[in-house]
Design a protein around this motif. Structure first.
Motif, PDB file in Angstrom:
ATOM      1  N   THR A   1      53.307  25.223  44.233  1.00 54.58           N
ATOM      2  CA  THR A   1      53.040  26.154  43.135  1.00 54.58           C
ATOM      3  C   THR A   1      51.538  26.274  42.929  1.00 54.58           C
ATOM      4  N   VAL A   2      51.074  27.504  42.677  1.00 58.03           N
ATOM      5  CA  VAL A   2      49.652  27.747  42.447  1.00 58.03           C
ATOM      6  C   VAL A   2      49.490  28.527  41.143  1.00 58.03           C
ATOM      7  N   LEU A   3      48.629  28.027  40.263  1.00 56.48           N
ATOM      8  CA  LEU A   3      48.213  28.750  39.067  1.00 56.48           C
ATOM      9  C   LEU A   3      46.769  29.170  39.280  1.00 56.48           C
ATOM     10  N   PHE A   4      46.523  30.472  39.147  1.00 54.52           N
ATOM     11  CA  PHE A   4      45.251  31.027  39.586  1.00 54.52           C
ATOM     12  C   PHE A   4      44.645  31.874  38.473  1.00 54.52           C
ATOM     13  N   VAL A   5      43.439  31.504  38.026  1.00 55.46           N
ATOM     14  CA  VAL A   5      42.713  32.284  37.018  1.00 55.46           C
ATOM     15  C   VAL A   5      41.552  32.992  37.697  1.00 55.46           C
ATOM     16  N   SER A   6      41.469  34.308  37.492  1.00 55.39           N
ATOM     17  CA  SER A   6      40.370  35.075  38.066  1.00 55.39           C
ATOM     18  C   SER A   6      40.233  36.383  37.307  1.00 55.39           C
ATOM     19  N   HIS A   7      39.022  36.968  37.365  1.00 58.84           N
ATOM     20  CA  HIS A   7      38.794  38.309  36.840  1.00 58.84           C
ATOM     21  C   HIS A   7      38.764  39.341  37.966  1.00 58.84           C
ATOM     22  N   ASN A   8      39.032  38.883  39.196  1.00 62.03           N
ATOM     23  CA  ASN A   8      39.022  39.767  40.352  1.00 62.03           C
ATOM     24  C   ASN A   8      40.418  40.361  40.531  1.00 62.03           C
ATOM     25  N   MET A   9      40.635  41.561  39.991  1.00 58.79           N
ATOM     26  CA  MET A   9      41.969  42.163  40.011  1.00 58.79           C
ATOM     27  C   MET A   9      42.487  42.462  41.413  1.00 58.79           C
ATOM     28  N   PRO A  10      41.663  42.972  42.346  1.00 58.22           N
ATOM     29  CA  PRO A  10      42.187  43.182  43.692  1.00 58.22           C
ATOM     30  C   PRO A  10      42.699  41.907  44.346  1.00 58.22           C
ATOM     31  N   VAL A  11      41.961  40.794  44.187  1.00 57.03           N
ATOM     32  CA  VAL A  11      42.399  39.520  44.757  1.00 57.03           C
ATOM     33  C   VAL A  11      43.710  39.079  44.118  1.00 57.03           C
ATOM     34  N   ILE A  12      43.798  39.184  42.800  1.00 60.36           N
ATOM     35  CA  ILE A  12      45.013  38.794  42.089  1.00 60.36           C
ATOM     36  C   ILE A  12      46.198  39.624  42.557  1.00 60.36           C
ATOM     37  N   GLN A  13      45.995  40.931  42.691  1.00 65.84           N
ATOM     38  CA  GLN A  13      47.108  41.800  43.067  1.00 65.84           C
ATOM     39  C   GLN A  13      47.593  41.514  44.486  1.00 65.84           C
TER      40      GLN A  13
END
Length: 411
Positions: A206-218
């Motif tokens: 499981t990975v919980l990922f915080v970022s402001h980079n929307m393309p990477v998140i999507q």
């Protein structure tokens, strides 16, 4: 409820901080603070998280997004057991490795190699298990020449490289990553994203990922959580969660044009506002490449009747025109027969990469300029899955075109 597929269960978690109170190390500071508190009342309660309920399945890559101060880092610190919640309960099924801040979990006096063994021991791994992963970790981090140097001499980028390599390769059941990856260069970020996909899909972690980079998140996450003012605003499919988040970044969906003085024309028809709607006719601020959208131009016609009306929209990026549309190009000749109306330009697949784009508007009646606005406002485009293949475009790709490839053998 079966817990076999659950990785984390968060039940009614809240976290309160006391603002205005600092720790006092001496008797004089303690007395001074008590006097200030009595007369100035500096104490204030702040709830960083409020009533968070969330369940995360094993093997999921979950994005946690929100504005600065929304509670993202506080939630991750509670999950990592760095801080305790004020109320609520958390159930965690498996070992956690966290990458929250540069240097977290490293002893500054130890070398990079020694810190790998230290972190492995914290995760409960045996020495021979860590040895088996050692070369892979060092190679991934790309700091072979400095692995026997004390980490206090590392740059922030080297810290991140080693910290991520350790966290991802020592096989925790749950990997928690904050915005810290933004410190790394673009090449290393791509390596990290690839590793996270492998960790989740192949290894079932499981990975919980915080970022402001929307393309990477999507591209990386199927599920998302949008935190707003310490509470969950949206949870679910990543695209809808990102849209909910992006709505909070804009002040208005409608661009009122009535107060714009820098315009030219005879005023027979003039623009009142413009707005963008999606394929479901919902007004939106942010557009994804590949989306079907409508540019809607609300206008006023003084006479209530005009023939040979031309509506013109230009989209600009960094001052350069990259798209022009007007109704005569498509053979859609307009006759206006009312005092007001909305002219709509439909774009079936937005062909642009991520960025902020500006709008230029023009209306021509019988060959004369009725209204022209050089700068009518801006809108945001985020990289989307244009080709429906899971691959997001990059700026170097330029304008995107719908196309297909064919291969024919020649005998």
């Amino acid at each position: 409820m079966s817990l076999n597929n659950k990785s984390i269960i968060i039940n009614n978690i809240s976290k309160k901080f006391s603002l205005g109170i600092k720790r006092n190390d001496s008797l004089r500071e303690t007395i001074t603070h008590l006097i200030k508190f009595k007369y100035n009342s500096p104490y204030k309660e702040f709830w960083a998280l409020k009533n968070i309920d969330l369940e995360i399945d094993k093997g999921d890559i979950v994005a946690i997004i929100g504005k600065n101060g929304s509670g993202k880092s506080t939630l991750l610190k509670i999950l990592s057991k760095i801080t305790k919640p004020t109320t609520g309960k958390i159930e965690i099924y498996g070992k956690i490795s966290s990458l929250l801040e540069v240097g977290t979990g490293f002893h500054p006096e130890l070398t990079g190699r020694e810190n790998i063994f230290l972190n492995g021991s914290i995760l409960g791994m045996k020495k021979n298990e860590i040895k088996a992963k050692l070369d892979e970790i060092i190679a991934f981090a790309g700091i072979e020449n400095f692995i026997d140097t004390p980490v206090k001499r590392y740059s922030s980028g080297m810290y991140v490289r080693l910290a991520f390599a350790v966290s991802a390769h020592l096989e925790p059941d749950i990997l928690i990553i904050d915005e810290v990856l933004a410190v790394g260069d673009a090449e290393f970020q791509r390596k990290c994203i690839g590793k996270l996909e492998t960790v989740s899909k192949s290894d079932g972690r499981t990975v919980l990922f915080v970022s402001h980079n929307m393309p990477v998140i999507q591209s990386l996450c199927k599920t998302g959580v949008h935190l707003k003012n310490g509470s969950i605003s949206t949870v679910g499919e990543i695209r809808s969660v990102i849209q909910d988040y992006l709505k909070t970044l804009s002040t208005s969906k409608n661009r009122n044009l009535l107060n714009i003085e820098e315009r030219i024309g005879n005023g027979k028809i003039y623009f009142e506002e413009w707005f963008i709607t999606n394929h479901e006719n919902e007004v939106i601020d942010t557009v994804f490449s590949g989306d079907e959208i409508n540019f809607n131009l609300k206008y006023n016609c003084k006479s209530g009747y005009e023939k040979n009306v031309l509506f013109w929209v230009q989209i600009l990026y960094n001052g350069y025109i990259i798209f022009t549309a007007h109704n005569q190009l498509t053979g859609d000749y307009f006759t206006i027969s009312s005092k007001s109306g909305i002219a709509t330009c439909k774009i079936y697949k937005v062909p642009f990469f991520s960025g902020i784009y500006s709008i230029r508007l023009l209306c021509v009646v019988n060959g004369e300029i009725a209204d022209y606005i050089e700068n009518a406002g801006e809108f945001q485009i985020e990289n989307g899955d244009f080709y429906k293949t899971g691959r997001l475009p990059q700026e170097k790709d330029g304008i995107l075109l719908e196309h297909h490839w064919f291969n024919n053998s020649i005998q």
